[in-house]
Scaffold this motif. Structure first.
Motif, PDB file in Angstrom:
ATOM      1  N   LEU A   5       0.821 -15.109  28.727  1.00 40.86           N
ATOM      2  CA  LEU A   5       1.657 -14.821  29.872  1.00 40.86           C
ATOM      3  C   LEU A   5       2.199 -15.508  30.682  1.00 40.86           C
ATOM      4  O   LEU A   5       3.026 -15.520  31.449  1.00 40.86           O
ATOM      5  N   PHE A   6       1.466 -16.876  30.899  1.00 43.46           N
ATOM      6  CA  PHE A   6       1.993 -17.664  31.872  1.00 43.46           C
ATOM      7  C   PHE A   6       2.368 -19.133  31.035  1.00 43.46           C
ATOM      8  O   PHE A   6       2.277 -20.131  31.853  1.00 43.46           O
ATOM      9  N   GLY A   7       2.785 -18.923  29.897  1.00 46.17           N
ATOM     10  CA  GLY A   7       3.191 -20.137  29.164  1.00 46.17           C
ATOM     11  C   GLY A   7       2.114 -21.151  29.159  1.00 46.17           C
ATOM     12  O   GLY A   7       2.444 -22.401  29.107  1.00 46.17           O
ATOM     13  N   LEU A   8       1.002 -20.907  29.161  1.00 52.13           N
ATOM     14  CA  LEU A   8      -0.080 -21.628  28.938  1.00 52.13           C
ATOM     15  C   LEU A   8      -0.016 -22.861  30.070  1.00 52.13           C
ATOM     16  O   LEU A   8      -0.735 -23.862  29.768  1.00 52.13           O
ATOM     17  N   ASP A   9       0.031 -22.608  31.078  1.00 52.86           N
ATOM     18  CA  ASP A   9       0.676 -23.459  31.969  1.00 52.86           C
ATOM     19  C   ASP A   9      -0.642 -24.364  32.729  1.00 52.86           C
ATOM     20  O   ASP A   9      -0.639 -25.394  33.030  1.00 52.86           O
ATOM     21  N   LEU A  10      -1.718 -23.648  32.508  1.00 52.01           N
ATOM     22  CA  LEU A  10      -3.023 -24.037  33.051  1.00 52.01           C
ATOM     23  C   LEU A  10      -3.804 -25.079  31.753  1.00 52.01           C
ATOM     24  O   LEU A  10      -4.687 -25.253  31.720  1.00 52.01           O
ATOM     25  N   GLY A  11      -3.265 -24.647  30.630  1.00 58.96           N
ATOM     26  CA  GLY A  11      -3.987 -25.049  29.370  1.00 58.96           C
ATOM     27  C   GLY A  11      -4.130 -23.854  28.360  1.00 58.96           C
ATOM     28  O   GLY A  11      -4.058 -22.685  29.023  1.00 58.96           O
ATOM     29  N   ALA A  12      -4.374 -24.149  27.126  1.00 57.93           N
ATOM     30  CA  ALA A  12      -4.351 -22.908  26.002  1.00 57.93           C
ATOM     31  C   ALA A  12      -5.983 -22.553  26.128  1.00 57.93           C
ATOM     32  O   ALA A  12      -6.768 -23.438  26.100  1.00 57.93           O
ATOM     33  N   VAL A  52       4.261   2.094  24.210  1.00 56.96           N
ATOM     34  CA  VAL A  52       3.477   1.137  23.515  1.00 56.96           C
ATOM     35  C   VAL A  52       4.301  -0.082  22.941  1.00 56.96           C
ATOM     36  O   VAL A  52       5.211   0.281  22.158  1.00 56.96           O
ATOM     37  N   LEU A  53       4.152  -1.092  23.426  1.00 54.30           N
ATOM     38  CA  LEU A  53       5.091  -2.442  23.035  1.00 54.30           C
ATOM     39  C   LEU A  53       4.196  -3.196  22.015  1.00 54.30           C
ATOM     40  O   LEU A  53       3.108  -3.684  22.378  1.00 54.30           O
ATOM     41  N   GLU A  54       4.537  -3.202  20.692  1.00 57.42           N
ATOM     42  CA  GLU A  54       3.705  -4.016  19.764  1.00 57.42           C
ATOM     43  C   GLU A  54       4.490  -5.253  19.093  1.00 57.42           C
ATOM     44  O   GLU A  54       5.428  -4.914  18.469  1.00 57.42           O
ATOM     45  N   ARG A  55       4.117  -6.242  19.009  1.00 58.62           N
ATOM     46  CA  ARG A  55       5.062  -7.564  18.595  1.00 58.62           C
ATOM     47  C   ARG A  55       5.089  -7.428  16.976  1.00 58.62           C
ATOM     48  O   ARG A  55       5.821  -7.815  16.305  1.00 58.62           O
ATOM     49  N   HIS A  56       3.857  -6.817  16.452  1.00 60.73           N
ATOM     50  CA  HIS A  56       4.017  -6.877  14.973  1.00 60.73           C
ATOM     51  C   HIS A  56       4.833  -5.598  14.656  1.00 60.73           C
ATOM     52  O   HIS A  56       5.181  -4.788  15.084  1.00 60.73           O
ATOM     53  N   ASP A  57       5.031  -5.698  13.355  1.00 62.17           N
ATOM     54  CA  ASP A  57       5.814  -4.512  12.696  1.00 62.17           C
ATOM     55  C   ASP A  57       4.977  -3.227  12.202  1.00 62.17           C
ATOM     56  O   ASP A  57       5.070  -2.481  11.510  1.00 62.17           O
ATOM     57  N   MET A  95       3.456   4.550  32.322  1.00 61.39           N
ATOM     58  CA  MET A  95       2.456   3.504  31.754  1.00 61.39           C
ATOM     59  C   MET A  95       3.163   2.662  30.630  1.00 61.39           C
ATOM     60  O   MET A  95       3.877   3.412  29.717  1.00 61.39           O
ATOM     61  N   ILE A  96       2.941   1.449  30.733  1.00 57.34           N
ATOM     62  CA  ILE A  96       3.343   0.452  29.578  1.00 57.34           C
ATOM     63  C   ILE A  96       2.110  -0.070  29.059  1.00 57.34           C
ATOM     64  O   ILE A  96       1.257  -0.620  29.722  1.00 57.34           O
ATOM     65  N   VAL A  97       1.977  -0.127  27.775  1.00 56.56           N
ATOM     66  CA  VAL A  97       0.884  -0.654  26.993  1.00 56.56           C
ATOM     67  C   VAL A  97       1.373  -1.754  26.065  1.00 56.56           C
ATOM     68  O   VAL A  97       2.180  -1.294  25.288  1.00 56.56           O
ATOM     69  N   VAL A  98       0.842  -3.000  26.178  1.00 57.11           N
ATOM     70  CA  VAL A  98       1.040  -4.183  25.575  1.00 57.11           C
ATOM     71  C   VAL A  98       0.011  -4.117  24.428  1.00 57.11           C
ATOM     72  O   VAL A  98      -1.151  -4.340  24.610  1.00 57.11           O
ATOM     73  N   GLY A  99       0.303  -3.870  23.173  1.00 59.19           N
ATOM     74  CA  GLY A  99      -0.493  -4.066  21.953  1.00 59.19           C
ATOM     75  C   GLY A  99      -0.909  -2.749  21.509  1.00 59.19           C
ATOM     76  O   GLY A  99      -1.489  -1.789  22.234  1.00 59.19           O
ATOM     77  N   ALA A 100      -0.690  -2.538  20.178  1.00 61.82           N
ATOM     78  CA  ALA A 100      -1.127  -1.253  19.488  1.00 61.82           C
ATOM     79  C   ALA A 100      -2.372  -1.375  18.756  1.00 61.82           C
ATOM     80  O   ALA A 100      -2.531  -0.649  17.724  1.00 61.82           O
ATOM     81  N   ALA A 127       6.279  -8.362  24.249  1.00 66.28           N
ATOM     82  CA  ALA A 127       6.421  -7.751  25.760  1.00 66.28           C
ATOM     83  C   ALA A 127       6.906  -8.920  26.574  1.00 66.28           C
ATOM     84  O   ALA A 127       7.435  -8.720  27.552  1.00 66.28           O
ATOM     85  N   ARG A 128       6.435 -10.264  26.190  1.00 65.70           N
ATOM     86  CA  ARG A 128       7.027 -11.466  26.956  1.00 65.70           C
ATOM     87  C   ARG A 128       8.196 -11.448  27.451  1.00 65.70           C
ATOM     88  O   ARG A 128       8.726 -12.009  28.207  1.00 65.70           O
TER      89      ARG A 128
END
Ligand code: FAD
Ligand code: UDP
Length: 400
Positions: free
Chosen positions: A266-273, A44-49, A18-23, A235-236
């Motif tokens: 995850l989709f580069g905001l392609d439908l709008g933010a 677990v992948l977390e973008r903060h430190d 399992m991969i978890v994005v966000g701690a 994770a992106r």
């Protein structure tokens, strides 16, 4: 508990079940439950430190324990949530109290029996209180938007006062809109309380603060032989969603993925933010023991900030001669600006946009969005924990 910084060269996602994005709560709860119940190896992948998401706390330069992303007070009605989290911490018996600064007078919020007497004087306040008891019953919570619907002149007087002095200006600052223009569930979080309980969460059976802080609670939750935590990893950089698969490092990933970040990203905001409100939090350390009478004072009729929180008063930490306070200045969130998306804006067109993003992942059976960001919800910590417990129940069922 050791955390890895970055992904080591040769990181192999297929070595994990399992991969978890966000701690934050959503991710950490799922990681722990799946490691325990199914023997999953979890990354677990977390973008903060750091771990703990928005509940992260740490010592500031003055040695005072602060909540980096805003004051967090634990409270819940949910026994299962409480039992689960209590495995990782003891609780102090702190009971959160908030005063509203109404034109210079401090009154309890939620607006209650005491506030009525402060606002209208003892005699008139008491008569209005009896009217509220006769109409709604004692120890009842009445959302301001419901109180405003009552046609009785006394109740209208109370409703007008509370609307104007507690909700209108604070809500304008927080949301850039009046209380009538936002979802009623939001002001309903702080209902008028017909009673004497002056706690911010009257009647919540479990409330308090983790005795050694939130980050410690997360350290313990994530401290499991089968869980690896990688900090400073977005994770992106390795995750891609196609119509049929979730790709990790360009290869279809066959394990489970728990995703707790914003779906639009995850989709580069392609439908709008997806729109959010953010907060600019201004911390200040003062050379005095105590700044204000309670941990949080809401500025409901004045100032550009919404509230001032004083951390020592909620954590119970003793640091003589110094105290750290924090003011919250709300504003519109701008994607890509480095701001934090703190509050989803619960309006129909935003919820519709969210559903469009959600539909794109609904056919991916191993991809599970959960949490305040990924579900685009106004969740408290206990509600996120509950949602993550329910999701992990489902994943456990499919693997047993
Ligand atoms: P988060 O805590 O936001 O965690 C999500 C994590 O995912 C973050 O760490 C983020 O960095 C990470 N992430 C996102 N995208 C990626 C990516 N692409 N790659 C890697 N990592 C990623 N609740 C209460 O119960 N009581 C309170 O008093 C309270 N006060 C609050 C005050 C404020 C100002 C705010 C904003 C919230 C408050 N809350 C409170 C709510 C509480 O913060 C949330 O319910 C809880 O933190 C949500 O947990 P989560 O895991 O869903 O999200
Ligand atoms: N609110 C208000 N005045 C107050 C307290 C709350 O107008 O003194 C409104 C405001 O719209 C706010 C909402 O009620 O956004 C929910 O308040 P809560 O304290 O639950 O917000 P949070 O702690 O999540 O920021």
């Amino acid at each position: 508990m050791d955390y890895h910084t970055g992904l080591a060269a040769g990181f192999d996602a297929s070595g994990y079940d399992m991969i978890v994005v966000g701690a934050g709560y959503a991710g950490a709860v799922c990681a722990r439950r799946l490691a325990e119940a199914c023997g999953f190896r979890v990354a677990v992948l977390e973008r903060h430190d750091h771990v703990a998401g928005n509940a992260y706390d740490c010592l500031d330069d003055a040695g005072i324990l602060i909540h980096q992303y805003g004051p967090h007070i634990y409270h819940t009605y949910n026994d299962r949530v409480h039992e689960f989290l209590s495995r990782f911490t003891d609780w102090s018996d702190y009971q959160h109290k908030v005063l509203a600064n109404i034109n210079g007078t401090l009154m309890p919020v939620p607006f209650n029996h005491t506030s009525l007497k402060l606002a209208f004087g003892d005699e008139r306040g008491e008569r209005l209180y009896q009217k509220l008891v006769d109409t709604f019953g004692a120890d009842k919570k009445v959302p301001i938007m419901e109180l405003r619907d009552k046609k009785d002149p006394d109740l209208e007087e109370v409703a007008d006062y509370v609307y104007e002095n507690v909700f209108l200006h604070y809500t304008m600052k927080q949301w850039g809109k009046t209380p009538d223009q936002i979802d009623p569930s939001i002001t309903g979080r702080v209902p008028v309380f017909i009673g004497d309980d002056d706690r911010y969460f009257p009647q919540a059976p479990h409330q308090g603060m983790p005795k050694e802080g939130y980050t410690k609670l997360f350290d313990r939750m994530l401290d499991h032989d089968l869980i690896d935590v990688f900090l400073g990893v977005d994770a992106r950089d390795i995750l891609e969603i196609t119509s049929k698969h979730v790709l990790v490092d360009g290869k279809p990933y066959l394990g489970e993925i728990v995703y707790t970040g914003p779906l639009d990203e995850l989709f580069g905001l392609d439908l709008g933010a997806l729109p959010y409100r953010t907060l600019d939090m201004q911390f200040e350390t003062l050379d005095q023991d105590q700044f204000q009478p309670v941990a949080t004072v809401n500025y409901t009729t004045s100032e550009d900030f919404t509230r001032i929180s004083e951390f020592k008063l909620m954590t119970g930490q003793v640091v003589p001669g110094k105290t750290t306070i924090m003011r919250e200045y709300p504003g519109a969130y701008e994607p890509g600006s480095g701001q934090t998306p703190y509050y989803a804006i619960l309006e129909q067109q935003n919820l519709d946009l969210y559903q469009q993003y959600r539909k794109r992942v609904s056919g991916l059976l191993n991809f599970h969005p959960v949490g305040r960001l990924a579900e685009y919800r106004y969740y408290d910590m206990d509600a996120v924990t509950s949602s993550a417990i329910e999701l992990s129940d489902e994943i456990i069922r499919t693997h047993s």
